[in-house]
Design an enzyme around this catalytic site. Sequence first.
Site, PDB file in Angstrom:
ATOM      1  N   LYS A 193       0.716  -1.012   0.286  1.00 18.72           N
ATOM      2  CA  LYS A 193      -0.114  -0.044   0.212  1.00 18.72           C
ATOM      3  C   LYS A 193       0.300   1.460  -0.066  1.00 18.72           C
ATOM      4  O   LYS A 193       1.606   1.405   1.281  1.00 18.72           O
ATOM      5  CB  LYS A 193      -0.958  -0.161   1.227  1.00 18.72           C
ATOM      6  CG  LYS A 193      -2.515   0.142   1.040  1.00 18.72           C
ATOM      7  CD  LYS A 193      -2.807  -0.108   2.458  1.00 18.72           C
ATOM      8  CE  LYS A 193      -4.024   0.901   2.437  1.00 18.72           C
ATOM      9  NZ  LYS A 193      -5.249   0.143   3.740  1.00 18.72           N
TER      10      LYS A 193
HETATM   11  C1  E4P Z   1      -8.015   0.843   4.035  1.00 18.89           C
HETATM   12  O1  E4P Z   1      -7.399   0.390   2.823  1.00 18.89           O
HETATM   13  C2  E4P Z   1      -8.353   1.949   4.612  1.00 18.89           C
HETATM   14  O2  E4P Z   1      -7.095   2.724   5.396  1.00 18.89           O
HETATM   15  C3  E4P Z   1      -8.907   2.118   5.736  1.00 18.89           C
HETATM   16  O3  E4P Z   1     -10.590   1.959   4.381  1.00 18.89           O
HETATM   17  C4  E4P Z   1      -9.583   3.805   6.490  1.00 18.89           C
HETATM   18  O4  E4P Z   1     -10.730   3.995   6.797  1.00 18.89           O
HETATM   19  P1  E4P Z   1     -10.899   5.060   7.699  1.00 18.89           P
HETATM   20  O5  E4P Z   1     -11.466   6.349   6.959  1.00 18.89           O
HETATM   21  O6  E4P Z   1     -12.562   4.192   8.294  1.00 18.89           O
HETATM   22  O7  E4P Z   1     -10.102   5.458   8.765  1.00 18.89           O
END
Ligand code: E4P
Length: 215
Positions: free
Chosen positions: A83
Amino acid sequence: MRLFLDTANIDDIRRCAAMGVVSGVTTNPTLLAKEGVEYRDRILEICEVVDGPISAEGVALTADELVEEGRRIASWHESVVVKVAMTEPGLEAISRLAAEGISTNCTLIFSANQVLLAARAGATFVSPFVGRLDDGGQDGMEMVREAVQILETFHLPAQVLAASLRHTRHVTEAALAGAHVATVPPAVLLQMVKHPLTDAGIERFLADSTNYSAV
Ligand code: E4P
């Protein structure tokens, strides 16, 4: 639309994966910090439970460091997807990692233009953050719709991974928008199972089954 779990909690992952509906997992530093475990160990544990893409986030800030970190993270397990945040060095790292055959998930995406850039750089997944845009008074799902349309129009192979989903309606809307994947917190996935009429129906059937023998 495939469903990924948005968590690093191994008990939640085991519980949800047992239903046969989980095709991958996304993590981030915040989710990992809640667990108080070593990052690599937890990612490897997750890889043993879920057979699918497992996103693990790099935190380096320069392209060279991100590539080095990405190579290291990708070497942990064949299911690991690196990521990388949507920044200028992030895009460079994504394109260099893609050239080496390393799968990436471009994260922290908040506009359709960022989707286009990530897809052009060679990201495997592009992650528009729906809930965080909604929090600011914008329509996060509109970005998902635009992302799907752009990738389809130009036949770009990146997959739209709807992220930052906060409730069950988000999941339905992501599916209707044509997102390839939705990453869902365990509590939302478990909520998707439930409906009061299902519970009422089960209760009624149980009450009416006094003389019933299934075997
Ligand atoms: C996933 O890849 C993201 O990091 C996650 O969905 C972020 O979610 P949030 O905005 O609820 O922290």
